[in-house]
Design a protein around this motif. Structure first.
Motif, mmCIF file in Angstrom:
data_model
loop_
_atom_site.group_PDB
_atom_site.id
_atom_site.type_symbol
_atom_site.label_atom_id
_atom_site.label_comp_id
_atom_site.label_asym_id
_atom_site.label_seq_id
_atom_site.Cartn_x
_atom_site.Cartn_y
_atom_site.Cartn_z
ATOM 1 N N ALA A 160 -11.279 20.838 1.323
ATOM 2 C CA ALA A 160 -10.530 20.911 2.579
ATOM 3 C C ALA A 160 -11.438 21.312 3.735
ATOM 4 C CB ALA A 160 -9.373 21.893 2.445
ATOM 5 N N ALA A 161 -12.271 22.334 3.511
ATOM 6 C CA ALA A 161 -13.189 22.779 4.562
ATOM 7 C C ALA A 161 -14.229 21.702 4.866
ATOM 8 C CB ALA A 161 -13.869 24.077 4.149
ATOM 9 N N LEU A 162 -14.754 21.077 3.824
ATOM 10 C CA LEU A 162 -15.767 20.041 4.015
ATOM 11 C C LEU A 162 -15.202 18.852 4.782
ATOM 12 C CD1 LEU A 162 -18.624 18.982 3.366
ATOM 13 C CD2 LEU A 162 -17.692 18.042 1.253
ATOM 14 N N GLU A 163 -13.986 18.453 4.459
ATOM 15 C CA GLU A 163 -13.367 17.304 5.121
ATOM 16 C C GLU A 163 -13.282 17.526 6.634
ATOM 17 O OE1 GLU A 163 -9.317 14.551 4.717
ATOM 18 O OE2 GLU A 163 -9.363 16.576 3.870
ATOM 19 N N HIS A 164 -12.982 18.739 7.052
ATOM 20 C CA HIS A 164 -12.864 19.034 8.482
ATOM 21 C C HIS A 164 -14.216 19.043 9.180
ATOM 22 C CE1 HIS A 164 -8.594 19.724 8.634
ATOM 23 N NE2 HIS A 164 -8.652 20.597 7.637
ATOM 24 N N GLU A 165 -15.291 19.263 8.433
ATOM 25 C CA GLU A 165 -16.623 19.340 9.033
ATOM 26 C C GLU A 165 -17.323 17.988 9.118
ATOM 27 O OE1 GLU A 165 -18.707 22.159 6.665
ATOM 28 O OE2 GLU A 165 -17.711 23.899 7.529
ATOM 29 N N LEU A 166 -16.849 16.999 8.350
ATOM 30 C CA LEU A 166 -17.496 15.688 8.327
ATOM 31 C C LEU A 166 -16.915 14.759 9.395
ATOM 32 C CD1 LEU A 166 -17.600 15.145 4.454
ATOM 33 C CD2 LEU A 166 -19.553 15.670 5.941
ATOM 34 N N PRO A 198 -15.047 11.867 10.746
ATOM 35 C CA PRO A 198 -14.010 11.007 10.155
ATOM 36 C C PRO A 198 -14.284 9.515 10.314
ATOM 37 C CG PRO A 198 -13.225 11.984 12.208
ATOM 38 C CD PRO A 198 -14.533 12.651 11.886
ATOM 39 N N ASP A 199 -15.194 9.140 11.209
ATOM 40 C CA ASP A 199 -15.590 7.738 11.327
ATOM 41 C C ASP A 199 -16.630 7.357 10.273
ATOM 42 O OD1 ASP A 199 -13.930 7.031 13.409
ATOM 43 O OD2 ASP A 199 -15.345 7.724 14.924
ATOM 44 N N GLN A 200 -17.163 8.341 9.577
ATOM 45 C CA GLN A 200 -18.182 8.099 8.564
ATOM 46 C C GLN A 200 -17.658 8.395 7.158
ATOM 47 O OE1 GLN A 200 -21.886 7.547 9.273
ATOM 48 N NE2 GLN A 200 -21.732 6.852 7.155
ATOM 49 N N PHE A 201 -16.801 9.408 7.059
ATOM 50 C CA PHE A 201 -16.327 9.864 5.752
ATOM 51 C C PHE A 201 -14.804 9.938 5.748
ATOM 52 C CE2 PHE A 201 -20.553 11.629 6.304
ATOM 53 C CZ PHE A 201 -21.163 11.318 5.097
ATOM 54 N N VAL A 202 -14.199 9.579 4.616
ATOM 55 C CA VAL A 202 -12.749 9.664 4.501
ATOM 56 C C VAL A 202 -12.394 10.125 3.090
ATOM 57 C CG1 VAL A 202 -12.429 7.255 3.787
ATOM 58 C CG2 VAL A 202 -10.560 8.471 4.908
ATOM 59 N N THR A 229 -12.106 13.614 -4.001
ATOM 60 C CA THR A 229 -13.173 12.690 -3.602
ATOM 61 C C THR A 229 -13.148 12.395 -2.103
ATOM 62 O OG1 THR A 229 -12.845 11.598 -5.744
ATOM 63 C CG2 THR A 229 -14.301 10.504 -4.157
ATOM 64 N N ILE A 230 -14.323 12.484 -1.486
ATOM 65 C CA ILE A 230 -14.542 12.015 -0.110
ATOM 66 C C ILE A 230 -15.659 10.984 -0.181
ATOM 67 C CG2 ILE A 230 -15.365 12.635 2.203
ATOM 68 C CD1 ILE A 230 -14.178 15.412 1.784
ATOM 69 N N VAL A 231 -15.452 9.808 0.432
ATOM 70 C CA VAL A 231 -16.419 8.725 0.309
ATOM 71 C C VAL A 231 -17.071 8.424 1.659
ATOM 72 C CG1 VAL A 231 -14.758 6.858 0.736
ATOM 73 C CG2 VAL A 231 -16.786 6.413 -0.670
ATOM 74 N N ASN A 232 -18.337 8.038 1.604
ATOM 75 C CA ASN A 232 -19.062 7.559 2.778
ATOM 76 C C ASN A 232 -18.670 6.088 2.977
ATOM 77 O OD1 ASN A 232 -20.949 6.583 4.613
ATOM 78 N ND2 ASN A 232 -22.640 7.784 3.762
ATOM 79 N N GLU A 259 -3.343 5.027 2.982
ATOM 80 C CA GLU A 259 -3.117 4.666 4.386
ATOM 81 C C GLU A 259 -4.252 5.183 5.275
ATOM 82 O OE1 GLU A 259 0.277 5.307 7.885
ATOM 83 O OE2 GLU A 259 0.784 5.613 5.763
ATOM 84 N N LYS A 260 -4.688 6.394 4.988
ATOM 85 C CA LYS A 260 -5.786 6.979 5.761
ATOM 86 C C LYS A 260 -7.075 6.192 5.565
ATOM 87 C CE LYS A 260 -7.955 11.501 6.546
ATOM 88 N NZ LYS A 260 -7.956 12.928 6.109
ATOM 89 N N PHE A 261 -7.329 5.781 4.334
ATOM 90 C CA PHE A 261 -8.518 4.982 4.042
ATOM 91 C C PHE A 261 -8.464 3.633 4.765
ATOM 92 C CE2 PHE A 261 -10.417 1.589 1.453
ATOM 93 C CZ PHE A 261 -11.735 2.008 1.423
ATOM 94 N N ASP A 262 -7.308 2.951 4.688
ATOM 95 C CA ASP A 262 -7.157 1.650 5.343
ATOM 96 C C ASP A 262 -7.377 1.767 6.848
ATOM 97 O OD1 ASP A 262 -6.654 0.411 2.949
ATOM 98 O OD2 ASP A 262 -4.474 0.417 3.176
#
Length: 272
Positions: free
Chosen positions: A207-213, A215-219, A225-228, A261-264
């Motif tokens: 959760a913390a990592l997702e907020h720091e990355l 969002p146009d590069q990682f989802v 799992t978070i993917v580049n 939906e977020k990935f799409d």
């Protein structure tokens, strides 16, 4: 240091084989044997083993459900899954399994998996010691030095999204560029960074990592799992409404319906 280990398999012969193989590894300490998944969860909560070697197919709860339940604990064990079916390997890794073993488990296969467990546990111990050092520095009023330098470097020159990720190795800190990471994988209280063939580990929550990355590069495509997005080659249908993301190197990652939906939306922005 002994590796406190739990074995769970509903077949007595399979448990006997795992126990016999474990005796060949001097640092493995078998502290519990379970014949079903529900008992395995109870024993994991009570005994807090560092390692769980669990059959995928078991009564009451299967091995994957055991792992899901254990990962809600503060200090979940590493999981090695045992299965007679190769197709279950993909599912095993989606719940952050360290490894999987195909029945009948061969000694060489077992030894390799245990060595991976040793390496991962050593990395976790090193990261925990680093956290204690940072806390001590902060308490002594020196956080603006070593610990502060780590955070400042990770934030990057822009002070925006995370550009470099500090990875501790014993008493050293190295930095990995975020854009070089193929995908991030949660495992207990840690996150694995998959960078080409290299796998690194940091103490961090998803959760913390997702907020720091960026969002146009990682989802995020799954709870673990978070993917580049630059690594995504194609998407294929899987089971029960889920999909599989294929990366450029052939790695496959599951997209859960929760994050589809977020990935799409991220892929359709046309920035990749």
């Amino acid at each position: 240091m002994p590796i406190h280990t739990l074995i769970a398999d509903d077949e007595p012969a399979a448990r006997h084989r795992l126990r016999r193989l474990a005796r060949q590894e001097p640092d493995l300490d078998i502290i519990a044997e379970c014949a079903d998944g529900a008992t395995a969860v109870e024993q994991i909560r009570a005994l807090q083993p560092e390692l769980a070697i669990v059959d995928v197919h078991m009564p009451r709860l299967d091995g994957l459900a055991v792992a899901e339940a254990a990962h809600a604990l503060e200090s979940p064990p590493l999981f090695i899954f045992v299965t007679a079916f190769a197709e279950h390997a993909m599912k095993a890794f989606r719940v952050a399994a360290l490894d999987y073993l195909l029945k009948p488990v061969e000694p060489e296969q077992f030894a390799r998996a245990i060595q991976r467990a040793r390496t991962t546990l050593a990395q976790q111990s090193s990261a925990a010691m680093g956290d204690k050092l940072s806390a001590l520095l902060a308490e002594l009023g020196r956080d603006g030095g070593a610990a502060g330098a780590v955070r400042a470097a990770a934030a990057g020159a822009t002070g925006g999204f995370l550009e470099r990720i500090p990875v501790r190795h014993d008493d050293r800190v190295t930095y990995v560029r975020s854009r070089d990471v193929d995908y991030f994988e949660a495992t207990g209280n840690y996150v694995r960074l998959h960078v080409g063939k290299q796998v690194l580990q940091v103490r961090q929550t998803m959760a913390a990592l997702e907020h720091e990355l960026d969002p146009d590069q990682f989802v995020r495509i799954h709870r673990q799992t978070i993917v580049n997005l630059d690594r995504v080659r194609e998407v294929q249908p899987w089971f029960a409404g889920d999909f599989i993301v294929l990366l450029q190197d052939g790695t496959d990652l599951r997209i859960s319906r929760t994050y589809r939906e977020k990935f799409d939306a991220a892929m359709s922005r046309g920035r990749r």
